[in-house]
Scaffold this motif. Structure first.
Motif, PDB file in Angstrom:
ATOM      1  N   GLY A  51       0.815  -1.214   0.000  1.00 35.84           N
ATOM      2  CA  GLY A  51       0.000   0.000   0.000  1.00 35.84           C
ATOM      3  C   GLY A  51       0.847   1.260   0.000  1.00 35.84           C
ATOM      4  N   THR A  52       1.925   1.248   0.757  1.00 37.86           N
ATOM      5  CA  THR A  52       2.816   2.407   0.814  1.00 37.86           C
ATOM      6  C   THR A  52       3.509   2.611  -0.528  1.00 37.86           C
ATOM      7  OG1 THR A  52       3.192   1.918   3.145  1.00 37.86           O
ATOM      8  CG2 THR A  52       4.709   3.443   2.102  1.00 37.86           C
ATOM      9  N   ALA A  53       3.962   1.530  -1.141  1.00 37.05           N
ATOM     10  CA  ALA A  53       4.615   1.640  -2.443  1.00 37.05           C
ATOM     11  C   ALA A  53       3.645   2.183  -3.483  1.00 37.05           C
ATOM     12  CB  ALA A  53       5.148   0.276  -2.871  1.00 37.05           C
ATOM     13  N   LEU A  54       2.405   1.729  -3.437  1.00 35.55           N
ATOM     14  CA  LEU A  54       1.404   2.215  -4.375  1.00 35.55           C
ATOM     15  C   LEU A  54       1.126   3.706  -4.160  1.00 35.55           C
ATOM     16  CD1 LEU A  54      -0.458   1.281  -6.639  1.00 35.55           C
ATOM     17  CD2 LEU A  54      -2.204   0.836  -4.912  1.00 35.55           C
ATOM     18  N   ALA A  55       1.100   4.129  -2.910  1.00 37.22           N
ATOM     19  CA  ALA A  55       0.886   5.550  -2.607  1.00 37.22           C
ATOM     20  C   ALA A  55       2.058   6.389  -3.110  1.00 37.22           C
ATOM     21  CB  ALA A  55       0.695   5.745  -1.107  1.00 37.22           C
ATOM     22  N   LEU A  56       3.278   5.890  -2.966  1.00 39.20           N
ATOM     23  CA  LEU A  56       4.453   6.622  -3.451  1.00 39.20           C
ATOM     24  C   LEU A  56       4.428   6.742  -4.971  1.00 39.20           C
ATOM     25  CD1 LEU A  56       7.330   5.267  -1.189  1.00 39.20           C
ATOM     26  CD2 LEU A  56       6.357   7.549  -1.214  1.00 39.20           C
ATOM     27  N   VAL A  57       4.071   5.661  -5.644  1.00 33.02           N
ATOM     28  CA  VAL A  57       3.989   5.708  -7.111  1.00 33.02           C
ATOM     29  C   VAL A  57       2.907   6.678  -7.550  1.00 33.02           C
ATOM     30  CG1 VAL A  57       3.394   4.340  -9.148  1.00 33.02           C
ATOM     31  CG2 VAL A  57       4.950   3.404  -7.439  1.00 33.02           C
ATOM     32  N   GLY A  58       1.762   6.656  -6.885  1.00 33.01           N
ATOM     33  CA  GLY A  58       0.680   7.583  -7.227  1.00 33.01           C
ATOM     34  C   GLY A  58       1.077   9.026  -6.986  1.00 33.01           C
ATOM     35  N   GLY A  59       1.741   9.288  -5.880  1.00 29.76           N
ATOM     36  CA  GLY A  59       2.192  10.656  -5.578  1.00 29.76           C
ATOM     37  C   GLY A  59       3.210  11.143  -6.584  1.00 29.76           C
ATOM     38  N   GLY A  60       4.144  10.274  -6.946  1.00 32.91           N
ATOM     39  CA  GLY A  60       5.146  10.651  -7.952  1.00 32.91           C
ATOM     40  C   GLY A  60       4.522  10.936  -9.301  1.00 32.91           C
ATOM     41  N   THR A  61       3.552  10.123  -9.678  1.00 33.63           N
ATOM     42  CA  THR A  61       2.850  10.348 -10.949  1.00 33.63           C
ATOM     43  C   THR A  61       2.117  11.683 -10.931  1.00 33.63           C
ATOM     44  OG1 THR A  61       2.580   7.962 -11.188  1.00 33.63           O
ATOM     45  CG2 THR A  61       1.168   9.358 -12.536  1.00 33.63           C
ATOM     46  N   ALA A  62       1.477  12.001  -9.817  1.00 28.49           N
ATOM     47  CA  ALA A  62       0.757  13.269  -9.714  1.00 28.49           C
ATOM     48  C   ALA A  62       1.711  14.450  -9.830  1.00 28.49           C
ATOM     49  CB  ALA A  62      -0.013  13.322  -8.390  1.00 28.49           C
ATOM     50  N   VAL A  63       2.863  14.357  -9.190  1.00 24.01           N
ATOM     51  CA  VAL A  63       3.845  15.444  -9.259  1.00 24.01           C
ATOM     52  C   VAL A  63       4.325  15.629 -10.690  1.00 24.01           C
ATOM     53  CG1 VAL A  63       6.190  16.089  -8.574  1.00 24.01           C
ATOM     54  CG2 VAL A  63       4.569  15.299  -6.858  1.00 24.01           C
ATOM     55  N   VAL A  64       4.618  14.526 -11.388  1.00 23.87           N
ATOM     56  CA  VAL A  64       5.095  14.616 -12.772  1.00 23.87           C
ATOM     57  C   VAL A  64       4.023  15.238 -13.665  1.00 23.87           C
ATOM     58  CG1 VAL A  64       5.705  13.209 -14.788  1.00 23.87           C
ATOM     59  CG2 VAL A  64       6.777  12.763 -12.586  1.00 23.87           C
ATOM     60  N   LEU A  65       2.766  14.848 -13.468  1.00 26.13           N
ATOM     61  CA  LEU A  65       1.695  15.411 -14.294  1.00 26.13           C
ATOM     62  C   LEU A  65       1.492  16.901 -14.034  1.00 26.13           C
ATOM     63  CD1 LEU A  65      -0.949  12.548 -14.201  1.00 26.13           C
ATOM     64  CD2 LEU A  65       0.515  13.237 -16.099  1.00 26.13           C
ATOM     65  N   VAL A  66       1.564  17.311 -12.783  1.00 27.56           N
ATOM     66  CA  VAL A  66       1.379  18.730 -12.465  1.00 27.56           C
ATOM     67  C   VAL A  66       2.523  19.567 -13.030  1.00 27.56           C
ATOM     68  CG1 VAL A  66       1.351  20.391 -10.559  1.00 27.56           C
ATOM     69  CG2 VAL A  66      -0.070  18.342 -10.450  1.00 27.56           C
ATOM     70  N   VAL A  67       3.742  19.102 -12.844  1.00 28.94           N
ATOM     71  CA  VAL A  67       4.896  19.851 -13.370  1.00 28.94           C
ATOM     72  C   VAL A  67       4.835  19.897 -14.891  1.00 28.94           C
ATOM     73  CG1 VAL A  67       7.417  19.796 -13.597  1.00 28.94           C
ATOM     74  CG2 VAL A  67       6.367  19.432 -11.372  1.00 28.94           C
ATOM     75  N   GLY A  68       4.456  18.799 -15.523  1.00 38.07           N
ATOM     76  CA  GLY A  68       4.327  18.792 -16.980  1.00 38.07           C
ATOM     77  C   GLY A  68       3.268  19.757 -17.461  1.00 38.07           C
ATOM     78  N   ALA A  69       2.131  19.811 -16.779  1.00 39.47           N
ATOM     79  CA  ALA A  69       1.064  20.732 -17.176  1.00 39.47           C
ATOM     80  C   ALA A  69       1.516  22.180 -17.039  1.00 39.47           C
ATOM     81  CB  ALA A  69      -0.177  20.477 -16.334  1.00 39.47           C
ATOM     82  N   VAL A  70       2.244  22.479 -15.986  1.00 33.33           N
ATOM     83  CA  VAL A  70       2.737  23.853 -15.792  1.00 33.33           C
ATOM     84  C   VAL A  70       3.716  24.220 -16.896  1.00 33.33           C
ATOM     85  CG1 VAL A  70       4.146  25.295 -14.283  1.00 33.33           C
ATOM     86  CG2 VAL A  70       2.311  23.920 -13.315  1.00 33.33           C
ATOM     87  N   LEU A  71       4.618  23.315 -17.230  1.00 37.73           N
ATOM     88  CA  LEU A  71       5.604  23.622 -18.270  1.00 37.73           C
ATOM     89  C   LEU A  71       4.939  23.772 -19.636  1.00 37.73           C
ATOM     90  CD1 LEU A  71       8.575  21.305 -17.237  1.00 37.73           C
ATOM     91  CD2 LEU A  71       8.374  23.769 -16.944  1.00 37.73           C
TER      92      LEU A  71
END
Length: 103
Positions: A51-71
């Motif tokens: 569960g923790t690993a899945l949460a980390l992967v989800g959080g990382g994906t969200a960060v990448v998507l937000v930074v990509g959208a801003v750029l």
């Protein structure tokens, strides 16, 4: 006034120091020491559950998507600004050229 004083090197006189006498020494055998126990870790280790690993992967994906959208939005803003400046330049050039023809 501020010149360094360089010492003069006298010519070698040919005197040599006598060779040092090497005397044999005795070797003392020591008992082998027991290995030191491993030190306890200063902080507890982190154990990842699925569960923790899945949460980390989800959080990382969200960060990448937000930074990509801003750029991408910043790139789009620059492109729109450049296009509008180009259109303004063409309109001004046209207006100035038509003014010159009227006179």
């Amino acid at each position: 006034m501020l010149r360094p004083k360089v010492p003069t090197n006298p010519t070698p006189t040919g005197h040599l120091t006598p060779a040092a006498v090497v005397e044999p020494t005795t070797v003392i055998q020591q008992q082998p020491m027991a290995p030191a126990p491993a030190p306890a870790p200063a902080r507890p280790t982190v154990q990842l559950t699925p569960g923790t690993a899945l949460a980390l992967v989800g959080g990382g994906t969200a960060v990448v998507l937000v930074v990509g959208a801003v750029l991408v939005s910043m790139l789009l803003a620059v492109a729109i600004t450049g296009a509008s400046v180009a259109v303004c330049a063409v309109v001004l050039r046209s207006l100035l050229a038509s003014e010159a023809k009227r006179r």
